[in-house]
Write a protein that holds these residues in place. Sequence first.
Motif, short mmCIF file in Angstrom:
data_model
loop_
_atom_site.label_atom_id
_atom_site.label_comp_id
_atom_site.label_asym_id
_atom_site.label_seq_id
_atom_site.Cartn_x
_atom_site.Cartn_y
_atom_site.Cartn_z
N TYR A 21 -15.24 14.85 -8.33
CA TYR A 21 -16.49 14.13 -8.56
C TYR A 21 -17.06 14.62 -9.88
CZ TYR A 21 -21.29 12.48 -7.85
OH TYR A 21 -22.50 11.86 -7.98
N VAL A 22 -17.15 13.71 -10.87
CA VAL A 22 -17.61 14.07 -12.21
C VAL A 22 -18.58 13.01 -12.72
CG1 VAL A 22 -16.89 14.53 -14.59
CG2 VAL A 22 -15.39 15.19 -12.69
N ASP A 23 -19.78 13.41 -13.03
CA ASP A 23 -20.76 12.51 -13.65
C ASP A 23 -20.89 11.16 -12.96
OD1 ASP A 23 -21.37 14.44 -15.60
OD2 ASP A 23 -19.77 13.73 -16.91
N GLY A 24 -21.07 11.17 -11.65
CA GLY A 24 -21.35 9.94 -10.93
C GLY A 24 -20.15 9.09 -10.57
N ALA A 25 -18.95 9.67 -10.65
CA ALA A 25 -17.74 8.92 -10.31
C ALA A 25 -16.68 9.88 -9.77
CB ALA A 25 -17.19 8.18 -11.52
N ILE A 26 -15.69 9.33 -9.07
CA ILE A 26 -14.54 10.14 -8.69
C ILE A 26 -13.42 9.82 -9.67
CG2 ILE A 26 -15.20 10.47 -6.28
CD1 ILE A 26 -13.21 8.24 -5.52
N GLU A 27 -12.68 10.85 -10.04
CA GLU A 27 -11.64 10.63 -11.04
C GLU A 27 -10.44 11.51 -10.80
OE1 GLU A 27 -13.13 13.26 -14.79
OE2 GLU A 27 -14.08 11.29 -14.56
N THR A 28 -9.33 11.06 -11.37
CA THR A 28 -8.08 11.78 -11.27
C THR A 28 -7.19 11.38 -12.45
OG1 THR A 28 -6.29 12.43 -9.75
CG2 THR A 28 -6.80 10.07 -9.89
N SER A 29 -6.07 12.07 -12.58
CA SER A 29 -5.09 11.68 -13.59
C SER A 29 -3.69 11.91 -13.04
CB SER A 29 -5.30 12.47 -14.88
OG SER A 29 -5.18 13.85 -14.64
N PHE A 30 -2.76 11.16 -13.58
CA PHE A 30 -1.37 11.24 -13.17
C PHE A 30 -0.50 11.30 -14.42
CE2 PHE A 30 -3.55 8.68 -9.92
CZ PHE A 30 -3.27 9.43 -8.79
N GLU A 31 0.65 11.93 -14.29
CA GLU A 31 1.61 11.96 -15.38
C GLU A 31 2.95 11.45 -14.86
OE1 GLU A 31 3.33 15.44 -18.10
OE2 GLU A 31 1.14 15.21 -18.15
N PHE A 32 3.58 10.62 -15.67
CA PHE A 32 4.84 9.98 -15.29
C PHE A 32 5.95 10.39 -16.25
CE2 PHE A 32 1.27 7.46 -13.93
CZ PHE A 32 1.56 7.21 -12.61
N LYS A 33 7.16 9.97 -15.94
CA LYS A 33 8.31 10.33 -16.76
C LYS A 33 8.20 9.73 -18.16
CE LYS A 33 12.36 8.53 -15.92
NZ LYS A 33 13.61 8.15 -15.26
N ASN A 34 7.69 8.50 -18.24
CA ASN A 34 7.61 7.82 -19.53
C ASN A 34 6.56 6.69 -19.44
OD1 ASN A 34 8.94 5.58 -18.24
ND2 ASN A 34 10.90 6.60 -18.62
N PHE A 35 6.39 5.99 -20.54
CA PHE A 35 5.41 4.91 -20.59
C PHE A 35 5.74 3.79 -19.62
CE2 PHE A 35 4.07 0.79 -22.38
CZ PHE A 35 2.70 0.97 -22.35
N LYS A 36 7.01 3.43 -19.53
CA LYS A 36 7.42 2.34 -18.64
C LYS A 36 7.02 2.64 -17.20
CE LYS A 36 11.61 1.73 -17.17
NZ LYS A 36 13.05 1.56 -17.08
N ASP A 37 7.25 3.87 -16.75
CA ASP A 37 6.87 4.23 -15.38
C ASP A 37 5.36 4.20 -15.19
OD1 ASP A 37 9.55 4.54 -14.81
OD2 ASP A 37 9.49 6.73 -14.75
N ALA A 38 4.63 4.70 -16.18
CA ALA A 38 3.16 4.67 -16.09
C ALA A 38 2.66 3.24 -16.02
CB ALA A 38 2.55 5.40 -17.29
N PHE A 39 3.18 2.39 -16.88
CA PHE A 39 2.72 1.00 -16.92
C PHE A 39 3.11 0.24 -15.66
CE2 PHE A 39 2.38 -3.37 -18.33
CZ PHE A 39 1.18 -3.33 -19.02
N SER A 40 4.26 0.55 -15.11
CA SER A 40 4.70 -0.08 -13.86
C SER A 40 3.71 0.24 -12.73
CB SER A 40 6.10 0.40 -13.50
OG SER A 40 6.47 -0.06 -12.23
N VAL A 41 3.32 1.49 -12.63
CA VAL A 41 2.35 1.89 -11.60
C VAL A 41 1.00 1.25 -11.87
CG1 VAL A 41 1.07 3.84 -10.65
CG2 VAL A 41 3.54 4.00 -10.96
N MET A 42 0.59 1.19 -13.13
CA MET A 42 -0.68 0.56 -13.46
C MET A 42 -0.68 -0.91 -13.02
SD MET A 42 -1.56 2.13 -17.21
CE MET A 42 -3.11 1.24 -17.37
N THR A 43 0.43 -1.57 -13.18
CA THR A 43 0.53 -2.98 -12.77
C THR A 43 0.36 -3.11 -11.27
OG1 THR A 43 1.95 -3.45 -14.66
CG2 THR A 43 1.98 -5.04 -12.83
N ARG A 44 1.02 -2.24 -10.52
CA ARG A 44 0.89 -2.27 -9.06
C ARG A 44 -0.55 -1.98 -8.65
NH1 ARG A 44 4.80 1.32 -6.11
NH2 ARG A 44 3.98 0.16 -4.35
N ILE A 45 -1.17 -1.01 -9.31
CA ILE A 45 -2.57 -0.68 -9.00
C ILE A 45 -3.47 -1.87 -9.35
CG2 ILE A 45 -4.53 0.79 -9.65
CD1 ILE A 45 -2.46 3.10 -10.00
N ALA A 46 -3.19 -2.53 -10.46
CA ALA A 46 -4.01 -3.67 -10.88
C ALA A 46 -4.02 -4.78 -9.83
CB ALA A 46 -3.51 -4.21 -12.22
N PHE A 47 -2.86 -5.06 -9.24
CA PHE A 47 -2.80 -6.08 -8.20
C PHE A 47 -3.63 -5.66 -6.98
CE2 PHE A 47 0.83 -7.69 -10.60
CZ PHE A 47 0.59 -9.04 -10.54
#
Length: 95
Positions: A21-47
Amino acid sequence: MRKLSEQEIENQLTKLSGWEYVDGAIETSFEFKNFKDAFSVMTRIAFECEAQEHHPEWSNVYNSLNIRLNTHDAEGVTEKDFKLAHSIEEIIESE
């Protein structure tokens, strides 16, 4: 949606790994093997965000993804944010 108290937020955070909990929001971060993996997960999260009609503040640099959740209409963190956070965790765990 009702804005949660700081104690309610802290209690809910015990059910999530790596979220803070930071400044009025909950937050986290993730690290992936490469950009393609990060973007793939972002797409799934976006849906999922579209399905829940709730959208994060997020940023991506190469293989890292930073996510910040709060409910602007409530001016703070609500159950809606925790529901999405749990869904995000499920997506991450399935990768």
